[in-house]
Design an enzyme around this catalytic site. Structure first.
Site, PDB file in Angstrom:
ATOM      1  CB  CYS A   2      -1.150   3.116 -23.024  1.00 57.09           C
ATOM      2  SG  CYS A   2      -2.531   3.652 -22.005  1.00 57.09           S
ATOM      3  NE  ARG A  27       3.421  -0.957 -22.588  1.00 58.47           N
ATOM      4  CZ  ARG A  27       4.479  -0.372 -22.024  1.00 58.47           C
ATOM      5  NH1 ARG A  27       5.623  -1.001 -21.957  1.00 58.47           N
ATOM      6  NH2 ARG A  27       4.388   0.841 -21.527  1.00 58.47           N
ATOM      7  CD1 TRP A  76      -5.002   1.615 -17.553  1.00 62.44           C
ATOM      8  CD2 TRP A  76      -4.762  -0.545 -17.960  1.00 62.44           C
ATOM      9  NE1 TRP A  76      -5.223   0.956 -16.369  1.00 62.44           N
ATOM     10  CE2 TRP A  76      -5.082  -0.372 -16.597  1.00 62.44           C
ATOM     11  CE3 TRP A  76      -4.567  -1.835 -18.448  1.00 62.44           C
ATOM     12  CZ2 TRP A  76      -5.202  -1.448 -15.719  1.00 62.44           C
ATOM     13  CZ3 TRP A  76      -4.684  -2.895 -17.571  1.00 62.44           C
ATOM     14  CH2 TRP A  76      -5.000  -2.702 -16.227  1.00 62.44           C
ATOM     15  CG  ASN A 102       1.703   4.998 -23.923  1.00 61.37           C
ATOM     16  OD1 ASN A 102       0.635   4.864 -24.485  1.00 61.37           O
ATOM     17  ND2 ASN A 102       2.707   4.151 -24.080  1.00 61.37           N
ATOM     18  N   GLY A 103       0.432   7.816 -20.678  1.00 61.41           N
ATOM     19  CA  GLY A 103       0.647   8.638 -19.504  1.00 61.41           C
ATOM     20  C   GLY A 103      -0.630   9.317 -19.042  1.00 61.41           C
ATOM     21  CD  GLU A 485       6.158 -13.069  -6.360  1.00 63.25           C
ATOM     22  OE1 GLU A 485       6.037 -13.194  -7.595  1.00 63.25           O
ATOM     23  OE2 GLU A 485       5.986 -11.979  -5.777  1.00 63.25           O
ATOM     24  CE  LYS A 489       4.353 -14.284 -10.006  1.00 62.45           C
ATOM     25  NZ  LYS A 489       4.096 -12.984  -9.419  1.00 62.45           N
ATOM     26  CD  GLU A 492       0.536 -11.382 -10.355  1.00 59.96           C
ATOM     27  OE1 GLU A 492       0.534 -10.149 -10.583  1.00 59.96           O
ATOM     28  OE2 GLU A 492       1.584 -12.015 -10.195  1.00 59.96           O
ATOM     29  CG  HIS A 508      -1.637 -11.301  17.120  1.00 62.95           C
ATOM     30  ND1 HIS A 508      -1.673 -10.682  18.355  1.00 62.95           N
ATOM     31  CD2 HIS A 508      -0.531 -12.101  17.135  1.00 62.95           C
ATOM     32  CE1 HIS A 508      -0.628 -11.079  19.073  1.00 62.95           C
ATOM     33  NE2 HIS A 508       0.071 -11.940  18.360  1.00 62.95           N
ATOM     34  CE  LYS A 607       6.436  -8.303 -17.173  1.00 65.61           C
ATOM     35  NZ  LYS A 607       6.462  -9.452 -16.256  1.00 65.61           N
TER      36      LYS A 607
END
Length: 612
Positions: A2, A27, A76, A102-103, A485, A489, A492, A508, A607
């Site tokens: 947030c 964010r 958020w 926020n939180g 990585e 990318k 996401e 396997h 973010k």
């Protein structure tokens, strides 16, 4: 996650608040709102579900909200669905107290039940409304003023939070409180600013204060007073933010992500220059002396997401160069295990923001166990930077896109430098070899630029696979770290299901997923493992896979197997991750663009993950 902004000054607040919120869109959020007070204490609250543009349209760019003191928020959803009703700011009856948060308030249900018994009613499903009404309750019951009400609330609340609250009886003032969640305060030319991250106020001031954990502040126009939990005034010194304000703008690029991909040569060069002086590595300011380095018997690298992938690459490099055992840990798992931290152990915490909740919690656990902690972070004055025993700052500048690129690259360089310095101090690396490796590091920016300059070829290939349902990345050793990585990318920002596998694990189980036309990206930059990975590519091709090979110039035999091959310039194999990741960043970006997706703000992602 947030975003919070606040302003107290001589100008109209709403346009400034909207501008600050626009800088925090990266964010992640699902609704937004503003609360602005005029001099009489009357407050007007406007909220909107969805993108910030809807809030801007509702208020005519903020022009229809009159007042020189206000707070804003992008939400958020955690408690309660995304809706206008659940959006912040939240208010008490009569609008005596208005606030944003926020939180996560962990005991919000317990507090809600208490307030219901005291006659309070609730209009939303959020924990934030509970927090604001708890402040209202203590404010009216004890009549001790805003700081007293906030401190009593902080003692009662469990969880993480950054609060910004306005009181009807105190027009022109904003009161803030913090526990765990990030918050900064700034002053410039008789005006004061509040934000949950630097870019929101960088346009207006570079003189900022970092409010400490379990601290409060009263923010007036051009004046900020800090308080501890006992309500006693606390002196603080400002920090100057050195980021260029233009660094947080798109500068003509369609997306921040592409801009930040292009900024990687400079970010890498700046990070190398920060720690290499006259050809010698200088880590004197990170808080780790040579005696401590010699006594190291175990390193624990703790991180989340892409920073964790940096740790995987660093593990190979540190163990090979410095011959110190390294264990790489997900921060969200590290703190819940029985930790075997002992003498000679070092914990390295990697985080771009320096506010990642799990990484910060892991840092605290490590320190409780007596282990020294070195932080590798990008944001000066962040929580992780302040609480670690030593700090190594990367020089990436502000990174706005949710998908990290330049922060990842600078973290890699920081870890290379640590590995080289550890190896030198422990007598594993001679001066001649060290000098050669420093030269290779200094050459990385130009080599990264050469890859970026050839990006159109990746763009063409990405268009062919924009409709892919599954993509697999495989490699061995450092190439496996690169695969992790690259896969992240892809998934996401393009929403294509992708997975990364150690190539030797194909037999396997994974190979059963290979079918006609599925894209497999093989990474082959390690000479000792090259032939084995080629064999793995042959295996998947025989089962119908379409192959992309990613290797260094000179390894042209890959073309005999792969359908499409991408080459990166040669460098020392320890540093090749810095080059090989660039085409994979571009590939993920161009697939997302071809699908018409919001590259900078992918769905459901934020973010900075500042709550568990």
């Amino acid at each position: 996650m947030c975003g919070i902004v606040g302003f107290a000054g001589g100008r109209q607040a709403a346009p400034i608040l909207l501008d600050g919120l626009s800088k925090l869109e990266y964010r992640g959020y699902d609704s937004a709102g503003l609360a602005v007070r005029d001099g009489s204490g009357d407050v007007e609250v406007v909220k909107a579900k969805g993108r910030l543009k809807f809030l801007s349209e509702k208020t005519n760019g903020g022009e229809e909200l009159r007042g020189t003191c206000g707070i804003g928020h992008t939400r958020w959803a955690t408690h309660g669905e995304p809706s206008e009703n659940n959006a912040h700011p939240h208010i008490s009856e009569g609008k005596d107290v208005v606030g944003v948060h926020n939180g996560i308030i962990e005991n919000y249900q317990e507090l809600r039940d208490k307030l219901l018994r005291k006659g309070y009613a609730f209009y939303s499903q959020t924990d934030t409304e509970v927090a604001i009404k708890l402040v209202d309750y203590y404010y009216k019951k004890y009549k001790g003023g805003p700081i007293d009400a906030l401190s009593k609330t902080m003692v009662r609340v469990r969880g993480s939070y950054a609060l910004a609250v306005m009181f009807k009886d105190y027009p022109g003032e904003i009161y803030v409180a913090r526990k765990e969640s990030p918050m900064i305060l700034g002053i410039q030319d008789g005006e004061s600013y509040i934000a949950s991250d630097v870019p929101a106020i960088l346009k207006y001031t570079r003189n900022v204060y970092y409010i400490g954990n379990l601290e409060m502040a009263c923010v007036k126009a051009g004046e900020i007073t800090f308080y501890n939990l006992d309500g006693e005034a606390v002196e603080k010194e400002p920090t100057e933010i050195k980021w260029d304000a233009q660094a947080a703008e798109k500068a003509g690029f369609e997306h921040f992500m592409m801009k930040e991909i292009h900024e990687q040569p400079k970010a890498v060069a700046d990070t190398v220059s920060a720690f290499v002086k006259d050809g010698q590595i200088d880590l004197g300011e990170i808080g780790l002396c040579e005696e401590e380095i010699r006594e190291l018997s175990q390193i624990h690298i703790v991180a989340c997401g892409s920073a964790y992938h940096v740790g995987i690459a660093a593990q190979y490099v540190i163990e090979d160069l410095a011959e110190i055992p390294v264990r790489v840990e997900l921060a969200s798992e590290f703190r819940y295990r029985k930790l075997m931290l002992g003498k000679g152990h070092l914990v390295i915490v990697i985080s771009q923001s320096g506010e990642t909740a799990d990484s910060l919690a892991a840092l605290r656990v490590a320190r409780e166990k007596g282990a020294p902690v070195l932080a590798v972070v990008n944001v000066i004055g962040s929580s992780i930077a302040r609480e670690a025993d030593g700090v190594m700052y990367t020089v990436a500048g502000p990174e706005i896109a949710v998908a990290t690129t330049k922060a990842y690259s600078t973290q890699l360089v920081a870890c290379y430098l640590l590995a080289m310095q550890f190896a030198k101090v422990r007598g594993k690396l001679g001066e001649e070899e060290l000098c050669r490796l420093v030269g290779e590091l200094k050459a990385l920016p130009d080599k990264i630029q050469r890859i970026i300059d050839d990006k159109e070829r990746i763009q063409w290939f990405a268009a062919k696979f924009a409709n892919a349902k599954d993509i697999f990345f495989i490699g061995r050793g450092l190439d496996y770290a690169i695969s992790l990585e690259g896969s992240l990318k892809m998934k996401e920002i393009s929403y294509v299901h992708s997975e990364a596998y150690a190539a030797g694990e194909l037999k396997h189980g994974t190979i059963s997923l290979i079918e006609d036309g599925i894209l497999v990206i093989g990474i082959l930059t390690q000479k000792a493992l090259f032939e084995k990975t080629v064999s793995n590519l042959v295996e998947v091709k025989s089962r119908g896979a379409y192959l992309m090979g990613l290797t260094s110039f000179g390894n042209y035999s890959v073309e005999d197997v792969a359908d499409f091959t991408v080459y990166v310039p040669k460098t020392d194999e320890h540093f090749v991750t810095s080059l090989a990741v660039i085409p994979l960043q571009l590939l993920g970006y161009y697939v997302a663009v071809a699908k018409g997706l919001d590259v900078d703000k992918p769905r459901n992602l934020a973010k900075s993950v500042t709550v568990e």
